[in-house]
Design a protein around this motif. Structure first.
Motif, PDB file in Angstrom:
ATOM      1  N   LYS A 327       0.817  -1.138  -0.078  1.00  0.00           N
ATOM      2  CA  LYS A 327      -0.080   0.094  -0.155  1.00  0.00           C
ATOM      3  C   LYS A 327       0.863   1.244  -0.111  1.00  0.00           C
ATOM      4  O   LYS A 327       0.541   2.345  -0.399  1.00  0.00           O
ATOM      5  CB  LYS A 327      -1.078   0.166   1.307  1.00  0.00           C
ATOM      6  N   LYS A 328       2.040   1.135   0.509  1.00  0.00           N
ATOM      7  CA  LYS A 328       3.047   2.226   0.452  1.00  0.00           C
ATOM      8  C   LYS A 328       4.358   1.980   0.170  1.00  0.00           C
ATOM      9  O   LYS A 328       4.992   0.966   0.672  1.00  0.00           O
ATOM     10  CB  LYS A 328       3.101   3.000   2.068  1.00  0.00           C
ATOM     11  N   ILE A 329       4.758   2.681  -0.895  1.00  0.00           N
ATOM     12  CA  ILE A 329       6.232   2.445  -1.219  1.00  0.00           C
ATOM     13  C   ILE A 329       7.016   3.644  -0.844  1.00  0.00           C
ATOM     14  O   ILE A 329       6.948   4.724  -1.103  1.00  0.00           O
ATOM     15  CB  ILE A 329       6.318   2.419  -2.859  1.00  0.00           C
ATOM     16  N   VAL A 330       8.239   3.207  -0.081  1.00  0.00           N
ATOM     17  CA  VAL A 330       9.047   4.410   0.431  1.00  0.00           C
ATOM     18  C   VAL A 330      10.591   4.205  -0.182  1.00  0.00           C
ATOM     19  O   VAL A 330      10.828   3.127  -0.119  1.00  0.00           O
ATOM     20  CB  VAL A 330       9.027   4.012   2.127  1.00  0.00           C
ATOM     21  N   ALA A 339       7.496   8.673   1.083  1.00  0.00           N
ATOM     22  CA  ALA A 339       6.623   7.756   0.311  1.00  0.00           C
ATOM     23  C   ALA A 339       6.212   8.311  -0.980  1.00  0.00           C
ATOM     24  O   ALA A 339       6.168   9.461  -1.337  1.00  0.00           O
ATOM     25  CB  ALA A 339       5.153   7.786   1.485  1.00  0.00           C
ATOM     26  N   GLN A 340       5.917   7.168  -1.977  1.00  0.00           N
ATOM     27  CA  GLN A 340       6.132   7.535  -3.218  1.00  0.00           C
ATOM     28  C   GLN A 340       4.497   7.518  -3.726  1.00  0.00           C
ATOM     29  O   GLN A 340       3.714   6.698  -3.333  1.00  0.00           O
ATOM     30  CB  GLN A 340       6.886   6.701  -4.266  1.00  0.00           C
ATOM     31  N   GLY A 359      -0.592  -2.338   5.410  1.00  0.00           N
ATOM     32  CA  GLY A 359      -0.950  -1.744   6.336  1.00  0.00           C
ATOM     33  C   GLY A 359      -2.317  -0.667   6.011  1.00  0.00           C
ATOM     34  O   GLY A 359      -2.812  -0.768   4.706  1.00  0.00           O
ATOM     35  N   ASP A 360      -2.748  -0.126   6.884  1.00  0.00           N
ATOM     36  CA  ASP A 360      -4.038   0.645   6.847  1.00  0.00           C
ATOM     37  C   ASP A 360      -3.748   2.302   6.542  1.00  0.00           C
ATOM     38  O   ASP A 360      -4.708   3.093   6.629  1.00  0.00           O
ATOM     39  CB  ASP A 360      -5.158   0.595   7.819  1.00  0.00           C
ATOM     40  N   GLY A 361      -2.608   2.633   6.526  1.00  0.00           N
ATOM     41  CA  GLY A 361      -2.254   3.902   6.231  1.00  0.00           C
ATOM     42  C   GLY A 361      -1.824   4.641   7.669  1.00  0.00           C
ATOM     43  O   GLY A 361      -1.911   4.006   8.816  1.00  0.00           O
ATOM     44  N   PRO A 362      -1.556   6.035   7.741  1.00  0.00           N
ATOM     45  CA  PRO A 362      -1.102   6.348   8.830  1.00  0.00           C
ATOM     46  C   PRO A 362      -2.142   6.482  10.079  1.00  0.00           C
ATOM     47  O   PRO A 362      -3.319   6.542   9.580  1.00  0.00           O
ATOM     48  CB  PRO A 362      -0.927   8.032   8.708  1.00  0.00           C
ATOM     49  N   PRO A 363      -1.777   6.275  11.365  1.00  0.00           N
ATOM     50  CA  PRO A 363      -2.916   5.967  12.444  1.00  0.00           C
ATOM     51  C   PRO A 363      -3.339   7.363  12.534  1.00  0.00           C
ATOM     52  O   PRO A 363      -2.689   8.412  12.340  1.00  0.00           O
ATOM     53  CB  PRO A 363      -2.177   5.378  13.518  1.00  0.00           C
ATOM     54  N   LYS A 420       0.432   9.080  18.189  1.00  0.00           N
ATOM     55  CA  LYS A 420       0.489   9.210  16.991  1.00  0.00           C
ATOM     56  C   LYS A 420       0.616  10.579  16.490  1.00  0.00           C
ATOM     57  O   LYS A 420       0.100  10.586  15.135  1.00  0.00           O
ATOM     58  CB  LYS A 420      -0.514   7.990  16.154  1.00  0.00           C
ATOM     59  N   ASN A 422       1.886  13.532  14.096  1.00  0.00           N
ATOM     60  CA  ASN A 422       2.897  13.570  13.154  1.00  0.00           C
ATOM     61  C   ASN A 422       3.862  14.763  13.404  1.00  0.00           C
ATOM     62  O   ASN A 422       3.908  15.813  12.792  1.00  0.00           O
ATOM     63  CB  ASN A 422       2.558  13.851  11.656  1.00  0.00           C
TER      64      ASN A 422
END
Lengths: 449, 334
Positions: A327-330, A339-340, A359-363, A420, A422
């Motif tokens: 789901k996330k490419i870093v 993150a791309q 994963g489900d994305g940032p919490p 959590k 940012n």
């Protein structure tokens, strides 16, 4: 107070390096096309010197340096220039790049070699080679190396630190490079030592990397490397960060607005040192590097020789990325990477790792409960929760006076925060507004809530 | 694809997991309160929780804000408030206390993390001021005596251990053996007092769990308790410091009157205590010092509640004074 770990603060994330640390570097299949960005380094972007339809060879300069703080770009493939225009950049924006169709012939340009042994050359001559080879900081900073190796004469450097710590989780590119190409790294280190006229050279490795420690200490038995000494540092994130590394090894503190040069030290990544050796001893410019491809969504993680300009999509396909999970490419690293959003963006000179997460994305974030975990974690001894609150409420002057510009964006604070929040986002925002308000004092910060 | 800012790894612990750990840590003390005071404590705890959680839910709904009761902090406030109440209190007063604690002290200031006073203690202070008689009426535990002593003193059936101790000290009635048994009762919890604060052992059990999970630190509890202990120890009036005589007063002070509950669970509340380590140390010391002064020179035999509330007010100032020196800062702070 600083204990056995060398500096205060920091965190101990799970490193996940066992996935790739034992895998020898493989050569990635030749990509059908490469996209060479002109802005791969800190400073002015390079200027293209080829045009559409031109035939290029491996190692040929396709973009020349523009000014003092810049670096040339070389082609990693032989082929034809397909187009020059705006292409996706891993930073999330678009930038000028040269797209080259690979003719798979692997034809190299003529290598320019020194006419005499480098040990008899003047430092200036070696610097010239480094500059024309397009070498930039390969630990991720991408600062043009020939500029970094020219500190002002009133700030002499007596200690050179070769950084093989690689404290970021998942990354094992430097690890494999040390195990497989140690002679080249050490040779490059000696070249850098000569340029700086440094007296001491430390080779820093993290304690988690027992294999590299073994290999390097064996290699250092060779009398020609007698000036280099191995320093195994107990691993803590971010031990590989310059200021923390300098303090841990030499107990010198880099002043707040300064760089390690102000403490008489210089830090160079192992891959950069090897690039220096390749340029000086074999006439090879910088156009490829080792990249670790790993992460929970990669079915066959690898360490790869990747040509600069290879699209991320191509690299990920070769490593069997699982599209159902990914789901996330870093790119870069798990703690400081980007993150791309477009997988057509290519690998740059500074891309040390490509990671695929699920994963489900940032919490979702809660209110700050002032637990103090971020204060304990910050290696720069800031109070991140308070800085974030200042930035959030437009109190930019307060944020500046309490040190938001000293943040090294290592991510330790956001890693430990139980709410959590940012925090790194607020630090970056704060720095942006401090910078903007210094240049345009009338501008009100627009972060209105 | 997800695009979010670095870092791309976070540790597993969250506000919710911390709150759940705190609740688990309070279970031994709750079990103890049921054992010593019976079903009255259950009613008090439930009433208090209804007040606190209910108020938070109502305020969130009325102001159309996201529901925050799932982070369990209101639940903890309710439980902690109940622990500071005497066993015979009418449950509706506990509910009122919970409503004040959450409605006024927490949500009016912005919710979790934004309160400047400890909500449970502020709720208790509210109840003490509003219903002083009910809040100072104590009864004995089911199987023991009020003071922890093996007998009831005539005319002082409403005395807590501290009040009794003051009386005994004034009348010169020191019998070391008797006091030792009484101390044991204090430690196990077999004495009068507020329903959650009686058993030092059960509270320590809970605190050990939180220490193991690295949720509470050592500086505040140790400095708080240590200051009270030291203060009473050096002023015990006897010349010999290591005699039983000299140790009775400090031990008694430490084990009774809600000090353990306050030092372990209330003072360390992160939102209302300083964020830096030297700040926390000073905070713990300040709480201890104030408690010492209230108990020694004040008429109020307890003192912990107001000591912590006063230090809560001082916490932002302590934070300002204990800012860490930024790495790389050479001389003076900006």
């Amino acid at each position: 107070m600083f204990g056995r770990f060398g500096f205060r603060g920091g965190i101990f994330p799970r490193l996940h390096k066992e996935r790739t640390e034992g895998l020898a570097i493989e050569r990635l299949a030749a990509p059908p096309r490469v996209v060479l960005h002109m802005a791969q380094h800190i400073g002015s972007p390079a200027i293209p010197i080829v045009k559409r339809g031109d035939r290029v060879l491996i190692g040929q300069t396709v973009g020349e340096a523009a000014g003092m703080l810049s670096s040339p770009v070389h082609s990693p493939v032989s082929g034809t220039v397909a187009s020059i225009g705006a292409f996706a950049h891993p930073s999330g924006m678009h930038g000028t790049a040269i797209e080259i169709e690979n003719d798979l012939a692997e034809a190299s340009a003529e290598k320019i070699l020194f006419d005499k042994p480098w040990k008899e050359s003047a430092p200036g001559e070696i610097l010239q080679i480094i500059a024309s080879a397009g070498i930039v900081g390969m630990g991720g900073g991408a600062f043009p190396t020939h500029v970094k190796l020219s500190p002002p004469s009133h700030k002499p450097v007596d200690t050179l630190i070769i950084n093989g710590v690689e404290c970021e989780p998942f990354s094992t590119a430097d690890h494999r490079l040390m195990v497989e190409k140690i002679e080249e790294i050490l040779s490059g280190s000696l070249m850098i030592k000569k340029i700086l006229a440094a007296k001491t050279v430390y080779f820093a490795i993290g304690s988690h990397n027992a294999e590299a420690i073994r290999v390097v200490s064996a290699a250092l038995n060779d009398p020609k490397f007698k000036d280099i000494s191995l320093s195994a540092l107990k691993t803590k994130y971010p031990m590989g960060s310059e200021k923390q590394l300098v303090y841990s090894l030499t107990k010198r503190t880099v002043p707040r607005k300064g760089t390690p040069v102000d403490a008489g030290c210089m830090v160079q990544n192992v891959a950069t040192a090897r690039a220096v050796h390749l340029a000086v001893s074999e006439g090879i410019p910088l156009f490829e590097r080792v990249v670790t491809v790993s992460g929970p969504a990669i079915r066959s993680p690898k360490n790869l020789w990747v040509k600069v300009g290879t699209p991320l999509r191509f690299v990920l396909e070769q490593c069997a990325m699982d599209p159902a999970i990914a789901k996330k490419i870093v790119t870069g690293g798990a703690m400081t990477g980007m993150a791309q959003s477009e997988l057509d963006a290519p690998v740059l000179k500074s891309t040390a790792a490509i990671l695929a997460f699920g994963g489900d994305g940032p919490p979702a974030s809660y209110n700050c409960i002032s637990c103090g975990a971020c204060v304990r974690a910050c290696p720069m001894r800031l109070v991140p929760s308070r800085l974030a609150k200042f930035v959030n409420k437009n109190l930019i002057a307060d944020a500046r006076s309490q040190g938001v510009v000293d943040c090294i964006e290592c991510g330790s604070c956001a890693y430990v925060c139980p709410a959590k929040i940012n925090l790194v986002h607020f630090m970056k925002l704060g720095k942006y507004w401090v910078d903007k308000q210094q240049k345009e004092p009338e501008v009100r910060s627009g972060h209105d809530r | 694809m997800h695009v979010s800012i670095a870092p791309h790894m976070r540790r597993a612990e969250s506000v919710q997991t911390i709150m759940i750990s705190v609740i688990i840590a309070l279970v031994p003390a709750f079990a103890g309160s049921l054992y010593y005071f019976g079903v009255r404590s259950l009613f008090l705890v439930c009433a208090s929780i209804i007040g606190s959680v209910g108020t938070e839910w109502l305020v969130n709904a009325a102001l159309k804000k996201p529901r925050t009761i799932k982070d369990a902090s209101a639940l903890i406030t309710g439980v902690l408030l109940a622990f500071t109440l005497p066993p015979d209190l009418s449950p509706w007063m506990a509910t009122l206390g919970g409503m004040f604690a959450i409605g006024v002290v927490k949500t009016a200031f912005g919710g979790l993390g934004n309160n400047f006073l400890n909500p449970a203690l502020a709720g208790r202070a509210f109840l003490t001021v509003s219903y002083p008689a009910a809040m100072t009426h104590w009864s004995a535990p089911l199987n023991g005596t009020l003071s922890g002593f093996p007998w009831n003193v005539e005319g002082l059936t409403s005395a807590t251990p501290l009040a009794y101790f003051k009386h005994a000290a004034l009348s010169g009635n020191y019998h070391p053996l008797v006091f030792k048994n009484a101390l044991a009762n204090l430690f196990w919890g077999n004495c009068g007092g507020c329903i959650g604060e009686t058993s030092a052992l059960l509270l320590l059990l809970g605190a050990c769990f939180l220490w193991y999970k690295r949720i509470i630190g050592f500086s505040i509890p140790f400095l708080f308790i240590g200051t009270v202990f030291l203060g009473f120890w050096v002023t015990s009036g006897t010349g010999r410091f290591f005699s039983t005589q000299a140790l009775i007063a400090p031990l008694y002070q430490v084990l009774s009157g809600g000090l353990m509950l306050g030092a372990l669970f209330m003072a360390g509340d992160p939102a209302t205590s300083p964020i830096t380590l030297p700040g926390k140390a000073f905070f713990g010391f300040g709480c201890g010092l104030l408690t010492l002064i209230f108990r020694k020179f004040g008429g109020y035999p307890e003192g912990v509640c107001y000591a912590i509330l006063l230090m809560n007010c001082a916490a932002p100032l302590i934070d300002r004074g204990t800012r860490p020196r930024i790495f790389g800062e050479v001389k003076t702070r900006e």
